[in-house]
Design a protein around this motif. Structure first.
Motif, PDB file in Angstrom:
ATOM      1  N   PHE A 554       0.821  -1.210   0.000  1.00 19.29           N
ATOM      2  CA  PHE A 554       0.000   0.000   0.000  1.00 19.29           C
ATOM      3  C   PHE A 554       0.852   1.256   0.000  1.00 19.29           C
ATOM      4  O   PHE A 554       0.622   2.178  -0.796  1.00 19.29           O
ATOM      5  CB  PHE A 554      -0.921  -0.013   1.219  1.00 19.29           C
ATOM      6  CG  PHE A 554      -1.678   1.275   1.389  1.00 19.29           C
ATOM      7  CD1 PHE A 554      -2.785   1.551   0.602  1.00 19.29           C
ATOM      8  CD2 PHE A 554      -1.281   2.211   2.316  1.00 19.29           C
ATOM      9  CE1 PHE A 554      -3.474   2.733   0.746  1.00 19.29           C
ATOM     10  CE2 PHE A 554      -1.959   3.404   2.472  1.00 19.29           C
ATOM     11  CZ  PHE A 554      -3.068   3.670   1.688  1.00 19.29           C
ATOM     12  N   GLN A 555       1.824   1.308   0.900  1.00 18.24           N
ATOM     13  CA  GLN A 555       2.622   2.530   0.991  1.00 18.24           C
ATOM     14  C   GLN A 555       3.501   2.713  -0.237  1.00 18.24           C
ATOM     15  O   GLN A 555       3.805   3.844  -0.619  1.00 18.24           O
ATOM     16  CB  GLN A 555       3.469   2.491   2.266  1.00 18.24           C
ATOM     17  CG  GLN A 555       2.632   2.537   3.515  1.00 18.24           C
ATOM     18  CD  GLN A 555       3.275   3.353   4.618  1.00 18.24           C
ATOM     19  OE1 GLN A 555       4.304   3.997   4.434  1.00 18.24           O
ATOM     20  NE2 GLN A 555       2.666   3.355   5.778  1.00 18.24           N
ATOM     21  N   PHE A 556       3.910   1.625  -0.863  1.00 17.32           N
ATOM     22  CA  PHE A 556       4.662   1.742  -2.110  1.00 17.32           C
ATOM     23  C   PHE A 556       3.823   2.480  -3.155  1.00 17.32           C
ATOM     24  O   PHE A 556       4.290   3.416  -3.805  1.00 17.32           O
ATOM     25  CB  PHE A 556       5.041   0.351  -2.622  1.00 17.32           C
ATOM     26  CG  PHE A 556       5.902   0.367  -3.851  1.00 17.32           C
ATOM     27  CD1 PHE A 556       7.282   0.393  -3.747  1.00 17.32           C
ATOM     28  CD2 PHE A 556       5.340   0.369  -5.112  1.00 17.32           C
ATOM     29  CE1 PHE A 556       8.084   0.411  -4.879  1.00 17.32           C
ATOM     30  CE2 PHE A 556       6.119   0.388  -6.259  1.00 17.32           C
ATOM     31  CZ  PHE A 556       7.503   0.410  -6.129  1.00 17.32           C
ATOM     32  N   VAL A 557       2.580   2.040  -3.310  1.00 14.72           N
ATOM     33  CA  VAL A 557       1.700   2.706  -4.269  1.00 14.72           C
ATOM     34  C   VAL A 557       1.361   4.113  -3.801  1.00 14.72           C
ATOM     35  O   VAL A 557       1.329   5.071  -4.594  1.00 14.72           O
ATOM     36  CB  VAL A 557       0.417   1.870  -4.472  1.00 14.72           C
ATOM     37  CG1 VAL A 557      -0.562   2.584  -5.404  1.00 14.72           C
ATOM     38  CG2 VAL A 557       0.760   0.496  -5.029  1.00 14.72           C
ATOM     39  N   ASN A 558       1.144   4.266  -2.505  1.00 15.00           N
ATOM     40  CA  ASN A 558       0.709   5.558  -1.974  1.00 15.00           C
ATOM     41  C   ASN A 558       1.780   6.635  -2.118  1.00 15.00           C
ATOM     42  O   ASN A 558       1.499   7.761  -2.535  1.00 15.00           O
ATOM     43  CB  ASN A 558       0.327   5.387  -0.502  1.00 15.00           C
ATOM     44  CG  ASN A 558      -0.518   6.532   0.021  1.00 15.00           C
ATOM     45  OD1 ASN A 558      -1.152   7.259  -0.742  1.00 15.00           O
ATOM     46  ND2 ASN A 558      -0.553   6.696   1.321  1.00 15.00           N
TER      47      ASN A 558
END
Length: 902
Positions: A554-558
């Protein structure tokens, strides 16, 4: 005891004798209510006597009231007046009864003695027999002999770095030992000088927590319920924590042991020692190996960042010194060149034509990061990231040896089952390794939760992409407003010089995107933790691995989606005047600045990375400080009370099971910023270095001053994070190659220099060559700006045929030459970097040779020590004393027989 006997209450006396010592706190309220008035009066008399003894204690005492038994753990609770208060009281009673049955000793502090007048404290002490039993169960290694292997600290480098070295007594508070797994039947083998200090406090609280996490407290719905975590989640207990050694601002006073918290705060947690190395041995000894290896990794990564920061700063200085000599900037800023190039409108209708020299300052700033050193720095970072990971493997192997973690993985898999998993399992299955029956949950019962988990992660990542599209729509919507305002004649000249429409839109869009990132992170953290619990992972390692995968995806995409958009999509699918590409058939696609999109990527990266680091440090420093201040202010209502050591720690913030998880996640996300897009921003390693220098001391300050002492836990590596770092390292080679090829303007300049400079091998005329011509008369009527024009053509950034060409506005041959050069550069750069990476990985061993030799030496010595111990023990059992040189024939035969047996 005599008073109880005189009162003639044998039942109460028998119960007290059965459950342990007669500390008044051990007799709870429920027992008092069930006995006669005379018994209650006696108990109150004993309690008043104990209260008097308590007031004679120091407020920093970490012992029971007898001043002898050390407090290893503390539980706290309050009287709950709600409808389930009786159930909670019964659970606590049963839980504490079972703790006593397991051998632990308890002492209860009444709420009347606490600062807030409402909190009970259950102090727990693990006696020697309990410690030796569970030390053997957990396979804890303890010293058997002082090591004869030198530390190899004295070398030329250590003398050169003397200023950053810690005093030896702080860096190595204890000598090194040969160790062996503890066995209560071989106690004579181990170096036991004092049973009260043989097991360090971190080992003691680890053992007690192991018991607490598996102690039953009742039956519900036919299932056995157990574990302190369940009691905490149901608010049966408020908190469960080990005690700090003492105050962090002063050394301990006798009879308390050495205050390691004070030593850590003085030599590690103060910013005045930011240039000093970390006391890793002391961190490990006080907080446990899991926290110790995190700080070891963070310190090592920070040291390696220093090299990348120096090289990146050198590249930035090169760009700064060559900025005014950039041929592209000179031509753009020249009134006779850039001032006469009329550019096509940046948006439909409301945007007017504009002159190229209006982007003069932006082109100079772009040269800071888009110059010849960019290629070198991208290749260097591809090699650097390999060195970081390979040298960390060596450092990690060294720590495994020094901290007795070489064989820890097998222990972890065998012993560390989550209590929640054991409680939920109705079936049991034989472990093929241990040949023992253990809880088992079939795959089919987990599939629904796995499906829900995957769907939730996918949904939230889709939500991130949707939010990014919304930000893009915002950028497209306000671009025309900024363009019309900045290009208007009424705009102040300084504004027009410093803020182009592209830069203004990028700044506001980046800030908006950063706010969206923070909001999405807040909600997703809660959801991902809940879903991971529902999956019912088997071990803590599986739990953290599952949560890590969810959070990182998630944080990679975010965090990175907007950077990927600017780097690889913005300005690549624009079309050309008269045939522009529209998003949702409404908004025209964004164009890059005439000097390229790299400066916008740099802006995006700087805002998100810097904003995240500043926000994170402020949150980590201010949030626990404010919470602790408010909690102390609210609870300290009775200042005449003692405000004991356990109360002081109770008012601190809890570090929690996932405290270290978020620290790792923050570091890994920063690692991605430093590596994935570093070709566009060579100052990223420098910003990361400065942040980490502060972060190490902030984290140390939090752990020593603002948080309760975490329960010590073992870890032999950084776990799944190492695999994530490896994946980022491989991906970074590709992303930087594509940034140099497609986002930077280096490849088009090189193609022009060698193929289109009319044999002069110079960049003169490059700007004019990189801009195509469009006939204004070919504009559709619904897109052309309204107003009088004194020119017939405008220019736009692309390689297309002019209006008078038979195939007008189609890509010309130079476009295909540039594209071929870009693809060739990507292939060559990736192969070179990957070849160097594989060579380095092959040349650098995962375990240093000296560590291999030390491991072999320790194993040899351990086997030898065990052999001699067993041999001497067998001789004693056979009646043969090793000191007698003369033996009878029978004794000699027995000795030979004993040797053969051994």
């Amino acid at each position: 005891m005599n008073e109880l006997a005189k009162m003639g209450d044998p039942n109460l006396l028998e119960m007290v004798l059965e459950e342990g010592r007669i500390a008044s706190g051990e007799i709870d309220t429920s027992i008092q209510m069930s006995e006669s008035m005379s018994s209650r009066d006696t108990i109150l008399l004993i309690r008043e006597k104990s209260m008097f003894q308590k007031h004679e204690q120091s407020k920093d005492s970490i012992f029971f009231r007898d001043g002898i038994r050390q407090i290893d753990f503390v539980l706290s609770y309050v009287d709950d007046v709600r409808k389930d208060s009786e159930l909670k009281a019964e659970r606590r009673k049963e839980f504490e009864r079972n703790l006593r049955k397991s051998g632990l000793e308890l002492e209860i502090e009444d709420k009347r003695d606490s600062e807030d007048g409402r909190t009970y404290f259950v102090k727990i002490h693990a006696p020697w027999e309990v410690l030796v039993t569970y030390a053997e169960v957990l396979g804890i290694k303890m010293p058997v002999k002082e090591s004869d292997i030198p530390r190899n600290e004295h070398n030329a480098l250590s003398y050169m770095l003397g200023a950053v070295k810690l005093p030896t007594r702080v860096k190595y508070p204890r000598p090194e030992y040969f160790t062996a797994q503890f066995s209560r039947h071989r106690q004579e083998l181990f170096l036991i000088e004092d049973t009260s200090t043989f097991f360090p406090s971190s080992t003691r609280n680890r053992i007690v927590y192991y018991i607490l996490s598996r102690c039953p407290f009742g039956m519900e719905d036919g299932k056995k319920r157990f574990g302190i975590e369940r009691l905490l989640s149901s608010n049966t207990y408020l908190a469960a924590y080990p005690l700090h050694d003492g105050q962090y601002w002063k050394a301990s006073e006798p009879p308390n042991p050495v205050n390691e918290r004070y030593i850590l705060h003085r030599n590690w947690a103060q910013f005045s020692v930011f240039y000093k190395e970390q006391p890793l041995e002391l961190i490990r000894h006080y907080f446990g190996e899991k926290i110790g290896i995190y700080f070891a990794f963070l310190g090592f990564y920070t040291e390696m960042l220093f090299i990348a920061a120096v090289v990146g700063l050198s590249c930035f200085i090169y760009g700064l010194l060559s900025m005014h000599g950039s041929q592209s900037s000179i031509e753009i800023c020249d009134p006779e060149i850039g001032g006469k190039l009329i550019m096509c409108p940046l948006c439909d209708v409301v945007c007017d034509f504009w002159r190229l020299n209006s982007t003069c300052l932006a082109s100079k700033f772009s040269h800071l990061f888009d110059n010849e050193s960019t290629v070198f720095f991208a290749i260097f970072m591809g090699v650097w990231v390999t060195l970081v990971l390979e040298f960390w493997k060596q450092r990690q192997a060294t720590l495994e040896y020094q901290w007795d973690l070489v064989d820890f993985e097998e222990e972890q898999q065998q012993l560390q089952l989550r209590p929640e998993f054991e409680a939920m399992c109705k079936q049991r299955k034989m472990n093929t390794v241990t040949r023992e029956m253990e809880p088992h949950m079939p795959l089919w019962s987990r599939i629904p939760w796995y499906v829900l988990s995957g769907a939730t992660v996918t949904l939230w990542m889709t939500l991130v992409v949707a939010c990014m599209v919304a930000v893009i729509v915002y950028r497209l919507s306000v671009f025309g407003i900024f363009a019309s305002f900045i290009q208007s004649e009424a705009t102040l000249e300084p504004v027009r010089r410093f803020l182009t429409p592209q830069l203004t839109t990028a700044l506001t869009g980046s800030c908006l995107n950063f706010v969206v990132i923070l909001i999405l992170n807040f909600f997703y953290e809660k959801i991902s933790a809940w879903i991971t619990k529902m999956e019912i992972p088997r071990t803590y390692q599986e739990y953290e691995s599952s949560l890590t995968l969810k959070m990182f995806l998630f944080q990679f995409v975010n965090y990175y989606s907007s950077c990927f958009y600017v780097a690889f999509f913005k300005g690549k699918f624009v079309g050309y005047p008269g045939e522009y590409i529209y998003l949702f058939n409404t908004w025209r696609s964004e164009e890059c600045d005439p000097a390229g999109c790299l400066i916008e990527l740099t802006t995006q990266l700087t805002i998100i990375m810097t904003g995240r680091q500043i926000f994170g440090n402020i949150k980590e420093a201010i949030f626990p400080l404010v919470l602790n201040w408010w909690r102390r202010r609210r609870t300290r209502t009775n200042s005449e009370k003692l405000y004991s050591r356990w109360e002081q720690d109770h008012d601190l913030e809890s570090f929690g099971h996932l405290g270290l998880f978020y620290e790792y996640l923050e570091t890994v996300i920063q690692f991605g910023f430093v590596t994935l897009f570093v070709a566009s921003f060579p100052l990223a390693p420098l910003l990361a270095l400065m942040n980490n220098i502060i972060a190490i001391r902030v984290d140390a300050w939090k752990l020593t001053t603002q948080y309760r002492r975490p329960v010590a836990a073992k870890a032999h590596s950084i776990g799944v994070w190492e695999d994530i770092l490896q994946a980022i390292a491989v991906l970074s080679v590709a992303t930087n190659a594509f940034i140099v090829a497609f986002t930077s303007d280096i490849i088009p300049r090189l193609v022009y220099y060698y193929a289109y400079a009319n044999g002069t091998y110079a960049l003169e005329g490059y700007v004019n060559n990189s801009l195509s011509v469009f006939l204004i008369a070919d504009f559709p009527n619904d897109t052309i700006p309204v107003g009088k024009r004194d020119f017939d053509t405008c220019r736009y950034r692309d390689y297309r045929n002019p209006p008078d060409h038979p195939n007008k506005y189609l890509h010309n041959i130079q476009f295909w030459h540039v594209l071929a050069a870009k693809m060739t550069f990507i292939i060559v750069m990736e192969h070179i970097v990957f070849l160097v990476k594989f060579l380095l990985a092959w040349m650098i061993p995962d375990v240093p040779k000296d560590v291999v030799d030390r491991i072999k030496r320790e194993k040899l010595m351990t086997v030898k020590i065990l052999h001699e111990f067993e041999l001497n023990k067998l001789r004693e059992d056979l009646g043969v004393h090793p000191e007698f040189p003369k033996q009878s024939e029978t004794e000699s035969n027995k000795t030979e027989q004993a040797k053969r047996i051994v």
